[in-house]
Design an enzyme around this catalytic site. Sequence first.
Site, PDB file in Angstrom:
ATOM      1  N   GLY A 191       0.830  -1.191   0.000  1.00  0.00           N
ATOM      2  CA  GLY A 191       0.000   0.000   0.000  1.00  0.00           C
ATOM      3  C   GLY A 191       0.867   1.244   0.000  1.00  0.00           C
ATOM      4  O   GLY A 191       1.993   1.228   0.503  1.00  0.00           O
ATOM      5  N   GLN A 234       3.092   9.923   1.090  1.00  0.00           N
ATOM      6  CA  GLN A 234       4.354   9.186   1.130  1.00  0.00           C
ATOM      7  C   GLN A 234       5.240   9.482  -0.070  1.00  0.00           C
ATOM      8  O   GLN A 234       6.432   9.182  -0.049  1.00  0.00           O
ATOM      9  CB  GLN A 234       4.099   7.672   1.202  1.00  0.00           C
ATOM     10  CG  GLN A 234       3.482   7.242   2.528  1.00  0.00           C
ATOM     11  CD  GLN A 234       3.332   5.737   2.575  1.00  0.00           C
ATOM     12  OE1 GLN A 234       2.346   5.201   2.117  1.00  0.00           O
ATOM     13  NE2 GLN A 234       4.327   5.052   3.115  1.00  0.00           N
ATOM     14  N   CYS A 279       6.012  -0.025   7.366  1.00  0.00           N
ATOM     15  CA  CYS A 279       5.625   1.075   6.481  1.00  0.00           C
ATOM     16  C   CYS A 279       6.817   1.463   5.625  1.00  0.00           C
ATOM     17  O   CYS A 279       7.943   1.522   6.124  1.00  0.00           O
ATOM     18  CB  CYS A 279       5.182   2.263   7.333  1.00  0.00           C
ATOM     19  SG  CYS A 279       4.673   3.695   6.368  1.00  0.00           S
ATOM     20  N   LEU A 280       6.568   1.736   4.346  1.00  0.00           N
ATOM     21  CA  LEU A 280       7.653   2.117   3.444  1.00  0.00           C
ATOM     22  C   LEU A 280       8.291   3.443   3.857  1.00  0.00           C
ATOM     23  O   LEU A 280       9.397   3.760   3.424  1.00  0.00           O
ATOM     24  CB  LEU A 280       7.141   2.208   1.998  1.00  0.00           C
ATOM     25  CG  LEU A 280       6.680   0.890   1.370  1.00  0.00           C
ATOM     26  CD1 LEU A 280       6.135   1.132  -0.038  1.00  0.00           C
ATOM     27  CD2 LEU A 280       7.802  -0.135   1.340  1.00  0.00           C
ATOM     28  N   HIS A 299      -4.389   1.436   7.746  1.00  0.00           N
ATOM     29  CA  HIS A 299      -3.024   1.971   7.784  1.00  0.00           C
ATOM     30  C   HIS A 299      -2.853   3.088   6.741  1.00  0.00           C
ATOM     31  O   HIS A 299      -2.336   4.162   7.054  1.00  0.00           O
ATOM     32  CB  HIS A 299      -2.031   0.816   7.535  1.00  0.00           C
ATOM     33  CG  HIS A 299      -0.602   1.225   7.426  1.00  0.00           C
ATOM     34  ND1 HIS A 299       0.377   0.798   8.312  1.00  0.00           N
ATOM     35  CD2 HIS A 299       0.035   2.027   6.530  1.00  0.00           C
ATOM     36  CE1 HIS A 299       1.545   1.330   7.953  1.00  0.00           C
ATOM     37  NE2 HIS A 299       1.370   2.079   6.874  1.00  0.00           N
ATOM     38  N   GLU A 300      -3.301   2.819   5.511  1.00  0.00           N
ATOM     39  CA  GLU A 300      -3.114   3.807   4.431  1.00  0.00           C
ATOM     40  C   GLU A 300      -3.952   5.066   4.665  1.00  0.00           C
ATOM     41  O   GLU A 300      -3.492   6.186   4.412  1.00  0.00           O
ATOM     42  CB  GLU A 300      -3.441   3.204   3.067  1.00  0.00           C
ATOM     43  CG  GLU A 300      -2.560   2.035   2.644  1.00  0.00           C
ATOM     44  CD  GLU A 300      -1.070   2.305   2.791  1.00  0.00           C
ATOM     45  OE1 GLU A 300      -0.641   3.461   2.618  1.00  0.00           O
ATOM     46  OE2 GLU A 300      -0.332   1.355   3.097  1.00  0.00           O
ATOM     47  N   HIS A 313      -2.474   7.549   6.926  1.00  0.00           N
ATOM     48  CA  HIS A 313      -1.484   8.433   6.286  1.00  0.00           C
ATOM     49  C   HIS A 313      -2.141   9.729   5.812  1.00  0.00           C
ATOM     50  O   HIS A 313      -1.527  10.799   5.862  1.00  0.00           O
ATOM     51  CB  HIS A 313      -0.845   7.753   5.071  1.00  0.00           C
ATOM     52  CG  HIS A 313       0.294   6.830   5.407  1.00  0.00           C
ATOM     53  ND1 HIS A 313       1.450   7.263   6.019  1.00  0.00           N
ATOM     54  CD2 HIS A 313       0.468   5.501   5.202  1.00  0.00           C
ATOM     55  CE1 HIS A 313       2.290   6.242   6.170  1.00  0.00           C
ATOM     56  NE2 HIS A 313       1.709   5.156   5.689  1.00  0.00           N
TER      57      HIS A 313
HETATM   58 NI    NI Z   1       2.582   3.271   5.663  1.00  0.00          NI
END
Ligand code: NI
Length: 195
Positions: free
Chosen positions: A49, A54, A115-116, A157-158, A161
Amino acid sequence: MEGVMLLSIKQFGDAVLRTPCAPVEKVDLELNTLAVNMLETMYAAEGIGLAAPQVGLGIRMVVIDIPESEEDDEEEQELVIANGKEVPMRSIMPLVFINPVLEPYGKQTLCQEGCLSVRNIRANVSRPSRVRATLPQLDGKVLELDCGGLLARCLQHECDHLDGFLFTDRVSSAAKVTLAKRLKNLLHFNSQQED
Ligand code: NI
């Protein structure tokens, strides 16, 4: 068509990750190109995701692609309810949506997240196990989704953000204590890197 462009993924400490995003007002070619580039960036980083902040953009757009879990055989395919119909989770992937509305429900469940934008840190986060979601698509259609499992987790989670939250904000207060030092080190490391 222009070639796909990999975008740089903003890292922990970048203010854009902490800023609530604005709704998407207009879907144009640029936004469609961004969606493709976000998907390719996510695949290249081996994530499931990615939210627009991000990649440095304060807009409410998310891409998700959850692979078939390896243990699942045909019989035990993960199912979701999409626009009132029960379908395999894989059949609605990849997901690209703007201005999502989520209604998490069900039992609080603990699950490890990463998380990225928070490299090399994973932590257990408690979230409701299911989600009802209204997900406007780029083509103007709206996907009404009811799901559990990893997709429900990923959606929460997304969408966090988009409001400037990271999974590390959601860990228990005890876990926060142990996480604090690692986050501080990560912040220091990230501040030494160039964009
Ligand atoms: Ni994340």
